[in-house]
Structures are given as C-alpha cells and as structure tokens.
Enzyme design. Structure first.
Site, mmCIF file in Angstrom:
data_model
loop_
_atom_site.group_PDB
_atom_site.id
_atom_site.type_symbol
_atom_site.label_atom_id
_atom_site.label_comp_id
_atom_site.label_asym_id
_atom_site.label_seq_id
_atom_site.Cartn_x
_atom_site.Cartn_y
_atom_site.Cartn_z
ATOM 1 N N THR A 183 0.818 -1.213 0.000
ATOM 2 C CA THR A 183 0.000 0.000 0.000
ATOM 3 C C THR A 183 0.853 1.264 0.000
ATOM 4 O O THR A 183 2.074 1.218 0.190
ATOM 5 C CB THR A 183 -0.928 0.052 1.229
ATOM 6 O OG1 THR A 183 -0.118 0.269 2.400
ATOM 7 C CG2 THR A 183 -1.708 -1.234 1.393
ATOM 8 N N CYS A 184 0.178 2.405 -0.137
ATOM 9 C CA CYS A 184 0.873 3.696 -0.169
ATOM 10 C C CYS A 184 1.049 4.292 1.214
ATOM 11 O O CYS A 184 1.311 5.490 1.339
ATOM 12 C CB CYS A 184 0.097 4.673 -1.041
ATOM 13 S SG CYS A 184 -0.026 4.104 -2.720
ATOM 14 N N ASP A 185 0.850 3.503 2.269
ATOM 15 C CA ASP A 185 1.000 4.021 3.626
ATOM 16 C C ASP A 185 2.403 3.727 4.143
ATOM 17 O O ASP A 185 2.867 2.577 4.061
ATOM 18 C CB ASP A 185 -0.051 3.368 4.538
ATOM 19 C CG ASP A 185 -0.132 4.071 5.876
ATOM 20 O OD1 ASP A 185 0.899 4.116 6.579
ATOM 21 O OD2 ASP A 185 -1.198 4.595 6.212
ATOM 22 N N ASN A 193 -6.539 1.360 -0.450
ATOM 23 C CA ASN A 193 -5.852 1.403 -1.757
ATOM 24 C C ASN A 193 -6.515 0.498 -2.793
ATOM 25 O O ASN A 193 -5.910 0.148 -3.811
ATOM 26 C CB ASN A 193 -4.377 0.975 -1.640
ATOM 27 C CG ASN A 193 -3.426 2.138 -1.397
ATOM 28 O OD1 ASN A 193 -2.299 1.923 -0.990
ATOM 29 N ND2 ASN A 193 -3.843 3.365 -1.637
#
Ligand SMILES: *Cc1c(COP(=O)(O)O)cnc(C)c1O
Length: 375
Positions: free
Chosen positions: A322-324, A365
């Site tokens: 994910t983009c976290d 996401n």
C-alpha cells in the site's frame, strides 16, 4: 506447513494473497491442549479466527467459546454451540449486546468495573459473572496492556457487590498477554487469584471458577516451550495454591489453536535497492493492512519460506503493497531472504492462522480483503 496445505497450494495455485488453513491441525492442537490440561475447560477465543469451519470443528470436539461481541456469539451459535458453552468475555460490552446475549441464553459474563457490573445486573439478571484482574504481561510478545483488568482490592469489592446486585459471583480471570513464552507468568497470576479466593471466602463469597485466559504461544521465527510445559506449570501452581480444593478451571486459547494451522501465500511485487545500501526492500502483496497487523512494532515475527530456500541470503526489509508509510512488516528484525528472490516469486508466511484474516482492512488502496480457504 501441514502436508494438506502444501498439497492444496500445489494443486489449486490460488490467487494471492490468501490464507490456507488446515482444520485438522486445529483439531490436533485442541487435543494436545486437552492432554496438557485435562482439568481445564477450553473456551476458544473466537477473535483469533472466527471462520465457520473452525467453529464447527471445535463444536464437534466439545469446545466452549470465548466471544467478545454479539456478532461473535451469533457465529458460535450458528456453528452449533450451545449458549451455555459461550462466555461473553469482553469487559467492554454494549448494553444492546448484553441484552442480545442474555436473550440468546448466554449466562457467563466478564467484567472489571463497577459501571460494567451495573450494566450486567440490569440486563443479565442472575447471570454468572467473573472479574478480570490485572496481571503482569512481561514475557508476552503481544501484551494486552493496562486496558483490561483491575486490582485485587477493587476486584474483591466488585465480587461482593456482584452478589448484592443479584448476580452470581462465579470466579476470577486474567490474561498473561498473548504469545506468552514464559510459564512463570501463569504461576504468578494463579497466586494472585488464590489470594483473592481466600480473601473473599472470609467475606462470605465462595468463588468456584478460575479463568486462566489465553496467551499460549506458537512457534514463529523463534521456537517456544511446548504446551506440556505450560500445562505442568499451571497444574503445579494450582495444586500449590488450592490444594485439593481446586476450582473449576477455564482456559481461553486463541493463537495456540489456530496459528500454525494456517499459511498466507503471497507474491513478491518488487525487490528494490536504494543506491549502495546492502539491504534490499522486498514488497509483498500483503502487508499491515492486508491482515498482518501483529507486525506492528515487529512484535510477531513470521517465518517466511521462499522457492529459493537453501541458497545464499542477504539482509532485507519487508513491506506491504500500500501507499502508507506504516505498511512495513520488518525493518529492524534482521530478516534475511535469498538473493535470488525476485518479482513474481511466491512466498509463504508460516503460522498465520491467528489474528490475520480479521485484521485485513476493507479495500485500503483498493486491495480486496484477504481470501480464505479452509480445508
Ligand atoms: C484475545 C483473548 C484471548 C486469546 O488470547 P491468545 O493469546 O490468542 O490465546 C483469550 N481471552 C481473552 C479475554 C482475550 O481477549
């Protein structure tokens, strides 16, 4: 990984990420625990993995259940559990959930505060109640903090009050912390419970039950003492403190019953290097938000199997897709993986049957929740 899981993965090549869980292994873990602690009634902590095939198998084996919400109680009843075999073990319950549980026939409830006791007296009149006491969680890889449990002094007053409110002051409980690798933590907790039994007896309240909670560990990257060691430590402490006036004993295993029955298969999305840093970054198609929440603080360290095992290895950091920025599994725990590992390889995270499926997020996401196969 059990042979049945290995065969399923080879034959079906399921889309990743997914959990494959061998329900026969849950049964053999249940039987091993029953051998290690024959006097204790087993209440499976449903939150570890509430899948219906697991609950149904455990119902067939005569298990009882520790549920934390009205929804978990429903899942137990739907799997065929008798309401008399369900404990509402959460000390934090909505009034609507208490009412629903009581109407369904559940008669055993946990609490650790005056406020919760009042709710139980009003909405579960006459029910058996047990008070959770605070115990040390040292030695646990996943401690449960000070969120639950109260002091011995307060528990004493609460149990007296429970009787005055028309409830049945049934016993005491504790939880030594999850993935507890130190058998002495149970011994210390049992000593505290026994003191309070004596104290309350002097006050005219005869408790009948000691709930030893969960915490029994499974082997992840590091091996842990066998369940027989926990069984003998617990029985030693029980007889030392209670003599031959043993109370009814309950245990609430979660992780121990289901963790090593399951494997998460994942695909390597990317292996990258940052300049000359020798540490490669390995990105999997599952991370913290895909269900591996217990990697928070790198607390639970899963064993990872790859198609290149046996070959030369090098240091890695392992992260989710994910983009976290928090979606990192391991950066500080000195993981090493084969240097041949590359994008498209499938890897297996072992002993992931507990506390994974239910921790998966809803489409963060856009990723779907973890697929589950019970075999
Ligand atoms: C989570 C929990 C358990 C199960 O703990 P494990 O460490 O998985 O065995 C048992 N009892 C209570 C009250 C819990 O909250």
């Amino acid at each position: 990984m059990t042979p049945k899981v290995a065969r399923f993965l080879a034959d079906h090549q399921p889309a990743t990420p997914c959990l494959v869980l061998d329900v026969d292994r849950v049964e053999s873990n249940f039987r091993a625990l029953r051998v290690a602690l024959p006097l204790a009634r087993i209440y499976y902590a449903v939150k570890a993995n509430p899948a219906a095939p697991i609950l149904q198998r455990l119902v067939g084996l005569g298990s009882s259940f520790d549920a934390a919400s009205a929804e978990e109680i429903d899942a137990c009843l739907e799997a065929g559990a008798q309401p008399a075999r369900v404990s509402f073990g959460n000390t934090i319950k909505k009034v609507s959930a208490i009412r629903r549980a009581f109407a369904a026939g559940v008669r055993l409830f946990a609490f650790d505060s005056d406020e919760e006791l009042d709710k139980l007296a009003a909405h579960a009149p006459g029910a058996r109640v047990y008070c959770r006491i605070l115990v040390e969680n040292t030695g646990a890889d996943w401690p449960l903090s000070r969120k639950f449990g109260t002091t011995l002094e307060h528990a004493r007053a609460l149990m007296i009050r429970a009787g005055e409110l028309g409830l049945d002051p049934y016993g005491l409980s504790f939880h030594v912390g999850s993935q507890q690798t130190d058998t002495t933590s149970y011994e210390a907790a049992i000593g505290r419970v026994a003191m309070l039994f004596t104290d309350l007896k002097d006050a005219g309240v005869n408790l009948r039950m000691c709930n030893l909670g969960g915490g029994f560990p499974t082997s992840y990257r590091d091996d842990v003492p066998g369940i027989d060691r926990f069984g003998s430590a617990i029985m030693g402490a029980m007889t030392q403190h209670f003599g031959n006036a043993l109370p009814e004993m309950l245990i609430e295993p979660g992780r121990f019953l289901v963790a090593d029955a399951g494997v998460v298969r994942s695909e390597v999305v990317l292996v990258s290097r940052r300049g000359t840093d020798p540490v490669r970054w390995v990105y999997l198609d599952i991370g913290r938000f895909g269900g591996l929440a217990e990697t928070e603080g790198e607390a639970i360290k899963y064993r990872i199997a790859t198609p290149h095992d046996g070959g030369e290895t090098g240091p890695v950091a392992i992260a989710g897709p994910t983009c976290d920025g928090a979606d990192i599994l391991y950066e500080k725990s000195n993981y090493r993986l084969p240097v041949a590992l590359c994008c498209g390889d499938q890897v297996d995270l072992l002993s992931t049957g507990a506390y994974v499926t239910t921790y998966a997020s809803q489409r963060f996401n856009g990723f779907a929740p973890l697929a589950e196969h019970y075999i």
